[in-house]
Write a protein that holds these residues in place. Structure first.
Motif, PDB file in Angstrom:
ATOM      1  N   LYS A 158       4.574  -2.387  -7.283  1.00 57.99           N
ATOM      2  CA  LYS A 158       3.051  -2.824  -7.571  1.00 57.99           C
ATOM      3  C   LYS A 158       2.591  -3.876  -6.619  1.00 57.99           C
ATOM      4  O   LYS A 158       3.391  -4.962  -6.510  1.00 57.99           O
ATOM      5  CB  LYS A 158       2.768  -3.184  -8.852  1.00 57.99           C
ATOM      6  CG  LYS A 158       3.004  -1.816  -9.725  1.00 57.99           C
ATOM      7  CD  LYS A 158       2.704  -2.105 -11.161  1.00 57.99           C
ATOM      8  CE  LYS A 158       2.778  -0.811 -12.047  1.00 57.99           C
ATOM      9  NZ  LYS A 158       2.953  -1.211 -13.416  1.00 57.99           N
ATOM     10  N   ASN A 206       4.909   6.365   1.539  1.00 60.16           N
ATOM     11  CA  ASN A 206       5.831   6.402   0.592  1.00 60.16           C
ATOM     12  C   ASN A 206       6.927   7.597   1.045  1.00 60.16           C
ATOM     13  O   ASN A 206       8.200   7.459   0.582  1.00 60.16           O
ATOM     14  CB  ASN A 206       5.039   6.691  -0.851  1.00 60.16           C
ATOM     15  CG  ASN A 206       4.646   5.621  -1.352  1.00 60.16           C
ATOM     16  OD1 ASN A 206       4.984   4.586  -1.230  1.00 60.16           O
ATOM     17  ND2 ASN A 206       3.478   5.845  -2.231  1.00 60.16           N
ATOM     18  N   GLN A 242       7.507   4.168  -3.781  1.00 60.82           N
ATOM     19  CA  GLN A 242       6.555   4.658  -4.546  1.00 60.82           C
ATOM     20  C   GLN A 242       5.595   3.348  -4.707  1.00 60.82           C
ATOM     21  O   GLN A 242       5.482   2.702  -5.767  1.00 60.82           O
ATOM     22  CB  GLN A 242       6.958   5.331  -6.073  1.00 60.82           C
ATOM     23  CG  GLN A 242       6.018   5.921  -6.616  1.00 60.82           C
ATOM     24  CD  GLN A 242       6.437   6.394  -8.104  1.00 60.82           C
ATOM     25  OE1 GLN A 242       7.661   6.564  -8.352  1.00 60.82           O
ATOM     26  NE2 GLN A 242       5.388   6.873  -8.756  1.00 60.82           N
ATOM     27  N   VAL A 281       2.233   1.405  -4.782  1.00 58.52           N
ATOM     28  CA  VAL A 281       0.977   1.362  -5.270  1.00 58.52           C
ATOM     29  C   VAL A 281      -0.030   0.331  -5.299  1.00 58.52           C
ATOM     30  O   VAL A 281       0.518  -0.968  -5.439  1.00 58.52           O
ATOM     31  CB  VAL A 281       0.567   2.059  -6.511  1.00 58.52           C
ATOM     32  CG1 VAL A 281       1.411   1.053  -7.450  1.00 58.52           C
ATOM     33  CG2 VAL A 281      -0.722   2.331  -7.152  1.00 58.52           C
ATOM     34  N   GLU A 302      -2.190  -2.185  -6.808  1.00 57.45           N
ATOM     35  CA  GLU A 302      -2.348  -2.203  -8.281  1.00 57.45           C
ATOM     36  C   GLU A 302      -3.628  -3.275  -8.432  1.00 57.45           C
ATOM     37  O   GLU A 302      -4.578  -2.742  -9.252  1.00 57.45           O
ATOM     38  CB  GLU A 302      -1.100  -2.747  -8.929  1.00 57.45           C
ATOM     39  CG  GLU A 302      -1.241  -2.944 -10.486  1.00 57.45           C
ATOM     40  CD  GLU A 302      -1.081  -1.432 -11.223  1.00 57.45           C
ATOM     41  OE1 GLU A 302      -0.597  -0.399 -10.481  1.00 57.45           O
ATOM     42  OE2 GLU A 302      -1.238  -1.474 -12.380  1.00 57.45           O
TER      43      GLU A 302
END
Lengths: 429, 429
Positions: free
Chosen positions: A7, A32, A38, A40, A42
């Motif tokens: 994140k 990714n 993975q 993101v 956030e």
């Protein structure tokens, strides 16, 4: 390796921040996939609520308080894009204290407090990445940290400021004077409303400090960098440069000499045939001279949100690889302290000098004698233009120490037939 | 982190191997200090006992059998510098099977068997580093692997072969024909006794495959790379190029198009103002066009032992950081398979075409009609030189598909008044 969610928290939605958000939106699945991650985006912290509005993230993840973000246990990587020393420094310290990797584009901060922050990162087994702090999207920090690490770098010469390079290019191509070219740069978004840090060379000096620290593996004291901007350059200087086969560029130069490290930012006349001479407009480039590798040049868009966002993303990916166990990227900046500096007075250059003098017999003899007395030998004398009653005289010296040239110049300026405010530009490359 | 001794084994004492040894001898303490490592060049394998003689390592560490070296439990990192597919491939596999990191400059092997070898490395939790396989000392592999990883790369255009660039530069500057320039290159050590792999474009095609695989994140099939060398370029072509504001360079071009990946090596006329146009002599450069980063160029000495040895050393340092726990550098090449290729026939170019024709009325009308019938529209027609009884005709087309141009050209060549063996060069950039 399983895919753990990483994140990212972003602080600051200015030009670069906006482009980073866009890159996350447009390219994240590709990034990714390519990196087996993975990632993101956030949370985002920004003081201006208007800028937060359009963001495509849940409202509870839009923060006005950046300190809340850097303490948030959910966040793995903090991107700091507010610039300046404070509160950026405190935010980064807090992020590290809270176990987060840090990515920043903050050149002022890394140049002046980078060693301290990297030390903190090292003690926490974390890292700070700052590819975006120099040269926008041009890969510069990684090549210096990793690619050229086996060589001894003798010199780095950079065109590191897009604003001044844009101004000098417009002056050269359109014959504009400085003020007109600056106004054009501001109109076209290549200069800020307050352009002083760019045109006075400070921006380039921060970038030089970061590069030199990596290239020579030593701590850099900001006070020991000689800085001279481009505000004194005239269309006339650029014309004379062209006559002697040169162009004028604002160069940031770091050298490892037998007597120490020399760091300086100043305009210079460089040969039209040198690869740096064709780096135009807002483009940046760095010329690196290594003992074994020879000459290397890295070139690209040195500013602007979109190019810079790719450098940020490269750092985010490196941080994410660390965080997810694909890599352990410990701090590699092992800098020596007690750096010995060579002041500019001890360096040698060829000098271009332009001044006005009374147009009467004996003038040439008078200043020639002064230069001769100080061992400043002249390579070229041009006298062909008149300004009112006065003759414009242009000289180019052979290689001479800065100190000797300055002493001679002071005395020449004391001659009654010479008018004050000469223009001097060093010749290089 | 304590300093564990990291032992390096080197295979092959050719030009690059010799320079790597020199870099170890001259710069090792500096490298170790800068990177907080304790690297040592422990063993060297080389079939020629003469080359081993002068090495400053204990006699028992000089090996004639490279397979002994890759199985030696003492060795942590193997540098493979013998080139070619076998036995290099078996040696690298054996080194990986025996738990060693691998550093190589072997472009043929990485281009054609890189995916297989990296897969093996990944399965052993090891890695293969190959910065030296493309562009000598220019940082290219790392920027593609790490720095530009957040962007979508649309095109890479490289001058990747020093021999051909040297030849084309000498032809351009001295008006030499190809054979004379090749002889000069051989005399000056910029071309091998058998230069075929260079002048026919194969060397550049291997390097393009490596770069494209990283840039586009996909496996590359050697059979799908269009390769055309520079042996057909004449001094006359170079003069015509100059007349239309161009220079001729051997380009290696990789593009990600909506319909797939297009890979090709061929001579091209490029605008004199393009940054690649001033890459001269043995220098190499790669121009990278990214969606977000815009244009980036990486420039430097693309060949020669000394520059290439710095790329090897950067890889050795990265491997050593992995080995010593400063980093875990897992394989990042996550390539998609099932790559879709766009054949060159489907690409569009502007074409330069030079041929000889009988000097009589109706010739211009005849070939113009054929081109017109195939929708090949002409941008420029030059007819000013005579060769014996014949007129030399030079055309430049507008953008046209390769297939349409070839069909039209075949028919033009069937006209009775046109002589065979035309010269065609694509215009780019």
């Amino acid at each position: 390796m399983g895919k753990q969610m990483i994140k990212v928290g972003l602080i600051g939605l200015g030009t670069i921040g906006g482009s980073v958000v866009k890159l996350f939106e447009n390219n994240l699945s590709n990034i990714n996939k390519k990196n087996d991650l993975q990632l993101v985006l956030e949370r985002v912290a920004e003081r201006d609520p208007e800028k937060l509005k359009s963001l495509k993230i849940p409202t509870e993840n839009k923060l006005s308080d950046a300190f809340k973000l850097v303490k948030d246990p959910e966040i793995d990587i903090v991107i700091e894009l507010i610039g300046g020393i404070e509160p950026a420094r405190s935010l980064i310290r807090e992020a590290l204290e809270n176990g987060k990797y840090v990515v920043t584009a903050n050149k002022d901060l890394i140049a002046t407090h980078g060693d301290e922050l990297l030390e903190l990162a090292r003690s926490k087994n974390l890292n700070i990445f700052y590819e975006a702090s120099v040269g926008g999207g041009i890969p510069l920090i990684r090549p210096l940290k990793y690619s050229l690490v086996g060589d001894r770098i003798k010199r780095v010469v950079g065109i590191l400021n897009g604003t001044t390079n844009y101004i000098l290019t417009r002056m050269s191509y359109e014959g504009l004077e400085f003020d007109a070219a600056l106004a054009q740069a501001q109109e076209n978004g290549f200069a800020e409303a307050d352009p002083s840090s760019d045109i006075e060379g400070r921006d380039a000096s921060y970038k030089l400090m970061i590069m030199a620290g990596l290239a020579f593996g030593c701590s850099i004291d900001p006070a020991r960098v000689y800085v001279e901007g481009i505000t004194g350059i005239t269309a006339g200087d650029i014309n004379y440069a062209r006559e002697i086969g040169c162009v004028i560029k604002l160069l940031a130069i770091g050298e490892e000499l037998p007597t120490g490290i020399a760091l300086r930012v100043h305009p210079a006349m460089i040969a039209q045939s040198h690869p740096l001479a064709s780096v135009n407009n807002e483009f940046n480039a760095v010329f690196i001279e290594g003992e074994a590798v020879g000459d290397v040049m890295l070139y690209g868009r040195g500013a602007g949100g979109s190019p810079t966002s790719t450098a940020i993303m490269a750092d985010v990916v490196e941080a994410a690889r660390c965080k997810s166990g694909h890599a352990v990227c410990s701090v590699v900046e092992n800098k020596t302290t007690g750096t010995v500096y060579v002041p500019i007075e001890e360096l040698s250059s060829r000098f271009y000098l332009r001044f006005l003098a009374e147009d009467r017999p004996g003038v040439l003899a008078a200043f020639s004698k002064v230069f001769g007395d100080h061992q400043v030998s002249l390579d070229m004398v041009i006298q062909k233009r008149r300004v009112g009653d006065l003759a414009e005289i242009v000289l180019v010296t052979h290689l001479v120490s800065e100190a000797a040239f300055r002493t001679a110049l002071d005395q020449v300026m004391n001659l009654v037939m010479i008018r004050p405010n000469p223009s001097t530009i060093r010749l290089m490359l």
